[in-house]
Motif scaffolding. Sequence first.
Motif, PDB file in Angstrom:
ATOM      1  N   HIS A  12       0.856  -1.175   0.000  1.00  0.00           N
ATOM      2  CA  HIS A  12       0.000   0.000   0.000  1.00  0.00           C
ATOM      3  C   HIS A  12       0.894   1.228   0.000  1.00  0.00           C
ATOM      4  CE1 HIS A  12      -3.390  -2.588   0.801  1.00  0.00           C
ATOM      5  NE2 HIS A  12      -2.792  -3.068   1.867  1.00  0.00           N
ATOM      6  N   ARG A  13       0.555   2.167  -0.832  1.00  0.00           N
ATOM      7  CA  ARG A  13       1.297   3.416  -0.904  1.00  0.00           C
ATOM      8  C   ARG A  13       1.230   4.089   0.465  1.00  0.00           C
ATOM      9  NH1 ARG A  13       3.865   5.895  -4.387  1.00  0.00           N
ATOM     10  NH2 ARG A  13       3.408   4.422  -6.008  1.00  0.00           N
ATOM     11  N   LEU A  14       2.316   4.717   0.911  1.00  0.00           N
ATOM     12  CA  LEU A  14       2.333   5.314   2.240  1.00  0.00           C
ATOM     13  C   LEU A  14       2.311   6.838   2.242  1.00  0.00           C
ATOM     14  CD1 LEU A  14       4.811   2.936   4.101  1.00  0.00           C
ATOM     15  CD2 LEU A  14       2.335   3.065   4.314  1.00  0.00           C
ATOM     16  N   ASP A  15       3.437   7.468   1.910  1.00  0.00           N
ATOM     17  CA  ASP A  15       3.582   8.897   2.193  1.00  0.00           C
ATOM     18  C   ASP A  15       3.557   9.800   0.964  1.00  0.00           C
ATOM     19  OD1 ASP A  15       6.006   8.089   1.169  1.00  0.00           O
ATOM     20  OD2 ASP A  15       7.218   9.012   2.741  1.00  0.00           O
ATOM     21  N   GLU A  16       2.962   9.329  -0.123  1.00  0.00           N
ATOM     22  CA  GLU A  16       2.910  10.133  -1.345  1.00  0.00           C
ATOM     23  C   GLU A  16       1.513  10.073  -1.955  1.00  0.00           C
ATOM     24  OE1 GLU A  16       7.419   9.234  -2.951  1.00  0.00           O
ATOM     25  OE2 GLU A  16       5.806   7.885  -3.506  1.00  0.00           O
ATOM     26  N   TYR A  17       1.230  11.092  -2.742  1.00  0.00           N
ATOM     27  CA  TYR A  17      -0.006  11.106  -3.526  1.00  0.00           C
ATOM     28  C   TYR A  17       0.434  10.912  -4.972  1.00  0.00           C
ATOM     29  CZ  TYR A  17      -4.694  12.639  -5.054  1.00  0.00           C
ATOM     30  OH  TYR A  17      -5.954  12.704  -5.601  1.00  0.00           O
ATOM     31  N   LEU A  18       0.355   9.688  -5.458  1.00  0.00           N
ATOM     32  CA  LEU A  18       0.792   9.359  -6.814  1.00  0.00           C
ATOM     33  C   LEU A  18      -0.250   9.822  -7.818  1.00  0.00           C
ATOM     34  CD1 LEU A  18       2.623   7.958  -8.900  1.00  0.00           C
ATOM     35  CD2 LEU A  18       1.358   5.848  -8.434  1.00  0.00           C
ATOM     36  N   GLN A  19       0.192  10.592  -8.800  1.00  0.00           N
ATOM     37  CA  GLN A  19      -0.669  11.025  -9.889  1.00  0.00           C
ATOM     38  C   GLN A  19      -0.016  10.555 -11.191  1.00  0.00           C
ATOM     39  OE1 GLN A  19      -2.036  15.074  -9.661  1.00  0.00           O
ATOM     40  NE2 GLN A  19      -2.750  14.796  -7.579  1.00  0.00           N
ATOM     41  N   ALA A  20      -0.510   9.428 -11.699  1.00  0.00           N
ATOM     42  CA  ALA A  20       0.041   8.805 -12.906  1.00  0.00           C
ATOM     43  C   ALA A  20      -0.864   9.119 -14.090  1.00  0.00           C
ATOM     44  CB  ALA A  20       0.161   7.299 -12.709  1.00  0.00           C
ATOM     45  N   THR A  21      -0.270   9.650 -15.152  1.00  0.00           N
ATOM     46  CA  THR A  21      -1.020  10.052 -16.342  1.00  0.00           C
ATOM     47  C   THR A  21      -0.534   9.270 -17.545  1.00  0.00           C
ATOM     48  OG1 THR A  21      -1.189  12.310 -15.474  1.00  0.00           O
ATOM     49  CG2 THR A  21      -1.626  12.006 -17.835  1.00  0.00           C
ATOM     50  N   THR A  22      -1.484   8.768 -18.334  1.00  0.00           N
ATOM     51  CA  THR A  22      -1.141   8.218 -19.640  1.00  0.00           C
ATOM     52  C   THR A  22      -1.809   9.076 -20.698  1.00  0.00           C
ATOM     53  OG1 THR A  22      -2.962   6.624 -19.533  1.00  0.00           O
ATOM     54  CG2 THR A  22      -0.774   5.827 -18.903  1.00  0.00           C
ATOM     55  N   VAL A  23      -1.095   9.270 -21.796  1.00  0.00           N
ATOM     56  CA  VAL A  23      -1.578  10.060 -22.927  1.00  0.00           C
ATOM     57  C   VAL A  23      -1.890   9.079 -24.043  1.00  0.00           C
ATOM     58  CG1 VAL A  23      -1.021  11.902 -24.570  1.00  0.00           C
ATOM     59  CG2 VAL A  23      -0.076  11.975 -22.236  1.00  0.00           C
ATOM     60  N   ASP A  24      -3.112   9.156 -24.551  1.00  0.00           N
ATOM     61  CA  ASP A  24      -3.554   8.263 -25.621  1.00  0.00           C
ATOM     62  C   ASP A  24      -3.850   9.118 -26.861  1.00  0.00           C
ATOM     63  OD1 ASP A  24      -4.464   6.111 -27.083  1.00  0.00           O
ATOM     64  OD2 ASP A  24      -6.187   5.699 -25.798  1.00  0.00           O
ATOM     65  N   THR A 133       2.931  15.163  -3.512  1.00  0.00           N
ATOM     66  CA  THR A 133       2.517  14.615  -4.799  1.00  0.00           C
ATOM     67  C   THR A 133       3.733  14.176  -5.604  1.00  0.00           C
ATOM     68  OG1 THR A 133       0.633  16.129  -4.793  1.00  0.00           O
ATOM     69  CG2 THR A 133       1.176  15.080  -6.880  1.00  0.00           C
ATOM     70  N   VAL A 134       3.629  12.980  -6.172  1.00  0.00           N
ATOM     71  CA  VAL A 134       4.643  12.485  -7.100  1.00  0.00           C
ATOM     72  C   VAL A 134       3.938  12.165  -8.415  1.00  0.00           C
ATOM     73  CG1 VAL A 134       6.236  11.620  -5.350  1.00  0.00           C
ATOM     74  CG2 VAL A 134       4.468  10.115  -6.246  1.00  0.00           C
ATOM     75  N   TYR A 135       4.680  12.248  -9.501  1.00  0.00           N
ATOM     76  CA  TYR A 135       4.083  12.159 -10.824  1.00  0.00           C
ATOM     77  C   TYR A 135       4.741  11.075 -11.653  1.00  0.00           C
ATOM     78  CZ  TYR A 135       3.056  16.881  -9.264  1.00  0.00           C
ATOM     79  OH  TYR A 135       2.666  17.962  -8.524  1.00  0.00           O
ATOM     80  N   LEU A 136       3.941  10.510 -12.529  1.00  0.00           N
ATOM     81  CA  LEU A 136       4.417   9.649 -13.607  1.00  0.00           C
ATOM     82  C   LEU A 136       3.617  10.053 -14.838  1.00  0.00           C
ATOM     83  CD1 LEU A 136       4.402   6.137 -11.879  1.00  0.00           C
ATOM     84  CD2 LEU A 136       6.399   7.528 -12.423  1.00  0.00           C
ATOM     85  N   VAL A 137       4.246  10.035 -15.993  1.00  0.00           N
ATOM     86  CA  VAL A 137       3.523  10.348 -17.228  1.00  0.00           C
ATOM     87  C   VAL A 137       4.182   9.604 -18.376  1.00  0.00           C
ATOM     88  CG1 VAL A 137       4.811  12.482 -17.691  1.00  0.00           C
ATOM     89  CG2 VAL A 137       2.528  12.210 -18.631  1.00  0.00           C
ATOM     90  N   ASN A 138       3.336   9.095 -19.270  1.00  0.00           N
ATOM     91  CA  ASN A 138       3.846   8.358 -20.419  1.00  0.00           C
ATOM     92  C   ASN A 138       2.780   8.341 -21.506  1.00  0.00           C
ATOM     93  OD1 ASN A 138       5.590   6.863 -21.985  1.00  0.00           O
ATOM     94  ND2 ASN A 138       5.793   5.177 -20.536  1.00  0.00           N
ATOM     95  N   CYS A 139       3.224   8.161 -22.726  1.00  0.00           N
ATOM     96  CA  CYS A 139       2.318   8.044 -23.858  1.00  0.00           C
ATOM     97  C   CYS A 139       2.106   6.572 -24.163  1.00  0.00           C
ATOM     98  CB  CYS A 139       2.928   8.745 -25.077  1.00  0.00           C
ATOM     99  SG  CYS A 139       1.854   8.755 -26.522  1.00  0.00           S
TER     100      CYS A 139
END
Length: 169
Positions: A12-24, A133-139
């Motif tokens: 379970h994720r603990l101390d971050e707010y993960l915001q993962a984005t995919t671009v389609d 907040t931590v981020y991930l982004v990918n196409c």
Amino acid sequence: MCLAGVHPASAHRLDEYLQATTVDLAREGVTLRLRLTPGVDVAGRVIPQIDRNGDGVISAEEQQAYAGRIAQSLSVTLNGKSVSLRAESGSFPTRSAIKGGEGVIALQFSVSGVLQKGTYHLAYTNHGAGPDTVYLVNCLQPQDQGVQVQGQKRSTDQASYQLDFTVMQ
């Protein structure tokens, strides 16, 4: 034999707010899919942002309002021109799932407009929900072979992203 009584650990994720984005990408337009996962330690700060009246129920109106606030925290340009995002869909987990660090908020936004033949530069910035907040982004690989990804660039924290692509005839 020693492993017979061992149960797999659930992460379970603990101390971050993960915001993962995919671009389609498609000729019909651009779709952004966000998966937002508040960690256990930050859930207490995220839940009141969603459940604004504090009644313990995340209503449809509160879900729509939160999706709207998320959309406002995103900036997207296409070939240097700001584009507006249209909310397409969303799903919210229960409060207990969010508190447990396993609740994923799934939001989908689209950029209006059909993509004509040509070269495009998309710039995306997620202004996030705070210092945790931590981020991930990918196409995603385009399903249409007439849409070709030329390159991707990200900031170190992945809050900012640039995508170059071409739409063929």
